[in-house]
Scaffold this motif. Structure first.
Motif, PDB file in Angstrom:
ATOM      1  N   ALA A  81      19.337  62.185  63.594  1.00  0.00           N
ATOM      2  CA  ALA A  81      19.957  62.892  64.719  1.00  0.00           C
ATOM      3  C   ALA A  81      21.366  63.358  64.351  1.00  0.00           C
ATOM      4  O   ALA A  81      21.756  64.487  64.655  1.00  0.00           O
ATOM      5  CB  ALA A  81      19.981  62.007  65.952  1.00  0.00           C
ATOM      6  N   THR A  82      22.101  62.514  63.676  1.00  0.00           N
ATOM      7  CA  THR A  82      23.461  62.866  63.244  1.00  0.00           C
ATOM      8  C   THR A  82      23.426  64.017  62.253  1.00  0.00           C
ATOM      9  O   THR A  82      24.201  64.971  62.352  1.00  0.00           O
ATOM     10  CB  THR A  82      24.155  61.643  62.602  1.00  0.00           C
ATOM     11  OG1 THR A  82      24.215  60.589  63.565  1.00  0.00           O
ATOM     12  CG2 THR A  82      25.548  61.977  62.115  1.00  0.00           C
ATOM     13  N   GLN A  84      20.992  66.255  61.763  1.00  0.00           N
ATOM     14  CA  GLN A  84      20.506  67.490  62.391  1.00  0.00           C
ATOM     15  C   GLN A  84      21.595  68.150  63.226  1.00  0.00           C
ATOM     16  O   GLN A  84      21.737  69.373  63.215  1.00  0.00           O
ATOM     17  CB  GLN A  84      19.265  67.201  63.226  1.00  0.00           C
ATOM     18  CG  GLN A  84      18.060  66.864  62.377  1.00  0.00           C
ATOM     19  CD  GLN A  84      16.902  66.307  63.187  1.00  0.00           C
ATOM     20  OE1 GLN A  84      17.073  65.766  64.271  1.00  0.00           O
ATOM     21  NE2 GLN A  84      15.704  66.429  62.634  1.00  0.00           N
ATOM     22  N   THR A  85      22.381  67.342  63.928  1.00  0.00           N
ATOM     23  CA  THR A  85      23.485  67.885  64.717  1.00  0.00           C
ATOM     24  C   THR A  85      24.537  68.513  63.817  1.00  0.00           C
ATOM     25  O   THR A  85      25.019  69.618  64.076  1.00  0.00           O
ATOM     26  CB  THR A  85      24.118  66.779  65.582  1.00  0.00           C
ATOM     27  OG1 THR A  85      23.120  66.244  66.456  1.00  0.00           O
ATOM     28  CG2 THR A  85      25.282  67.302  66.397  1.00  0.00           C
ATOM     29  N   GLU A  89      25.552  72.483  63.754  1.00  0.00           N
ATOM     30  CA  GLU A  89      26.952  72.869  63.975  1.00  0.00           C
ATOM     31  C   GLU A  89      27.487  73.666  62.792  1.00  0.00           C
ATOM     32  O   GLU A  89      28.138  74.695  62.957  1.00  0.00           O
ATOM     33  CB  GLU A  89      27.790  71.608  64.210  1.00  0.00           C
ATOM     34  CG  GLU A  89      29.273  71.858  64.390  1.00  0.00           C
ATOM     35  CD  GLU A  89      30.065  71.784  63.101  1.00  0.00           C
ATOM     36  OE1 GLU A  89      31.048  72.535  62.967  1.00  0.00           O
ATOM     37  OE2 GLU A  89      29.699  70.997  62.207  1.00  0.00           O
TER      38      GLU A  89
END
Length: 115
Positions: A81-82, A84-85, A89
């Motif tokens: 999740a980190t 992919q974020t 960004e």
């Protein structure tokens, strides 16, 4: 010459590209035991470049280890999740910078052609 034509945007594009590669490497190694995820602090790298460090020096100085929220038993610090974020960004920033650079190229091309 590129920094003269594109200003800080040429540098930003290089740094965003390198950050994309690092994030991609993190994602690719999500299942590798003991792999330690890293990221580039974009603002710190850009600041280092504007202060005269080379691209490699700035990236080395601004590279940080990720600290996982939930450490895995095998020592891998990649949290999808980190990553992919961060990827999303960075992709948005890359696209915005690329759009600016393309606009600058188009303006220069028109000026050279006399349009």
């Amino acid at each position: 010459m590129a920094e003269g034509l594109f200003g800080i945007h040429g540098t930003a594009l290089q740094l965003r590209s390198q950050r994309m590669g690092l994030i991609t490497s993190n994602i690719a190694n999500a299942g590798t035991p003991g792999y330690k995820a890293r990221d580039i602090d974009f603002a710190a790298a850009l600041k280092a470049r504007t202060e005269g460090l080379s691209n490699d020096q700035a990236v080395a100085q601004a590279t940080r280890w990720r600290v996982p929220v939930m450490p895995s038993m095998d020592g891998n610090t990649v949290e999808m999740a980190t990553e992919q974020t961060a990827f999303a960004e960075n992709a948005v920033g890359y696209q915005a910078t690329l759009t600016f650079v393309r606009g600058r190229i188009e303006t220069l091309t028109r000026a050279l052609k006399g349009d």
